[in-house]
Write an enzyme that holds these catalytic residues in place. Sequence first.
Site: not given
Ligand code: PLP
Length: 377
Positions: A71, A145, A173, A193, A195, A231, A319
């Site tokens: 994000t 996603n 993704q 990302s 995670h 930081t 989300c």
């Molecule tokens: N972009 C995509 C395509 C995602 O699927 C997601 C999370 O579902 C994000 C961005 C946001 O990821 P993060 O949780 O690392 O902010």
Amino acid sequence: MRIYMDYNATSPLRRGVQRAVAHHLETNGGNPSSIHEEGRRARRALDEVRRQVAQVIGAAAGEVVLVGSATEANNLALKGWLGAAGGGHLITSAIEHPSVMETARWCADASSAVTHGLASVDGLGRVDPDELDPAACYSVMAANNEVGVLQDIPAIAEACHAHGGVLHVDAAQALGRVPVDVGAWGADLVTLSSHKAGGPSGAGALWVRPGVELAAQLHGGHQERNRRGGTENVAAAVGFGVACDVILGDFTAEATQVAALRDRLWSGVVAAVPDVVRLGHPERTLPNTLAVAFPGASGEVLLMGLDLAGVSASSGSACTAGSLEPSAAVLAMGVSDPVARSVVRFSLGHLSTEVEVDAVLRLLPEVVRRARTEVAA
Ligand code: PLP
């Protein structure tokens, strides 16, 4: 036994990640900006992460900006690029994640120098590079996603550059599931990302092509070469780096294995549940993602039924789970409102097994039958 099929929300940690994070926390408490020994050690740890992230995407370490999440990377890419350029027309695909879509809308609302347009997708979720209107900046995700559709990024980059624009690619993704090669893609900015790729949450990265100017969005310290004050979350970054190393080693065999499980799941669903619709592209898709509509059932009720039966899945983006609105991305693919409300996304990954897939196939028909009865009642 719980069965986790929500890797697109957050992936379980990959091999060695937990140990590396714990080891870092136990042995290295320094601030990477400090000049003493502890600080220098933390700085070296971050430099190593930058190298690991760069290696997995075919980039140079100095091109990687470490951030806290995808994000944040998406915000930095769009606000940062438009800020440095003094505005311009921004086109996003119609199926972007909210962290791109809402950022684009915010930029257009906040500045009269910014306008925002959408690039439509076809019924399978694909952007047609030949249909892209002229713009200064484009944002098109590598992999969606919710339905897993993959875009033809090299062709899209060529079209964007032919219009004189830059291309930002959200690859949150994609990393760990399909090759991410910034050179072959020809993009200018790429979001990653941790995670989603088997690292801890709290880390992410933005790859920036040399020469692309970005205005910092977090002001304060001079970290990340003045592009991201604050930081660094060194422990999370260390875990992200280890996940990148694992991906570099395992990735192709794992993708084949995960795709076979996904196909087994889909064949089983078709055989066991009447009237189902698979969303997205049948071939140009993430190996791990299966989005299925169960017309006549509510996605929320299906998810609750699955959860009670021990299965974790999703109705699309985490989300928006819990909201009663159908997914804007799925609607943009031309799916009707009632069908869009019946979608369940199963997303698999490195720890998924045939035993789990078969267990889901045994319980799913009854979960769907009940959910359909509830809607009918
Ligand atoms: N972009 C995509 C395509 C995602 O699927 C997601 C999370 O579902 C994000 C961005 C946001 O990821 P993060 O949780 O690392 O902010």
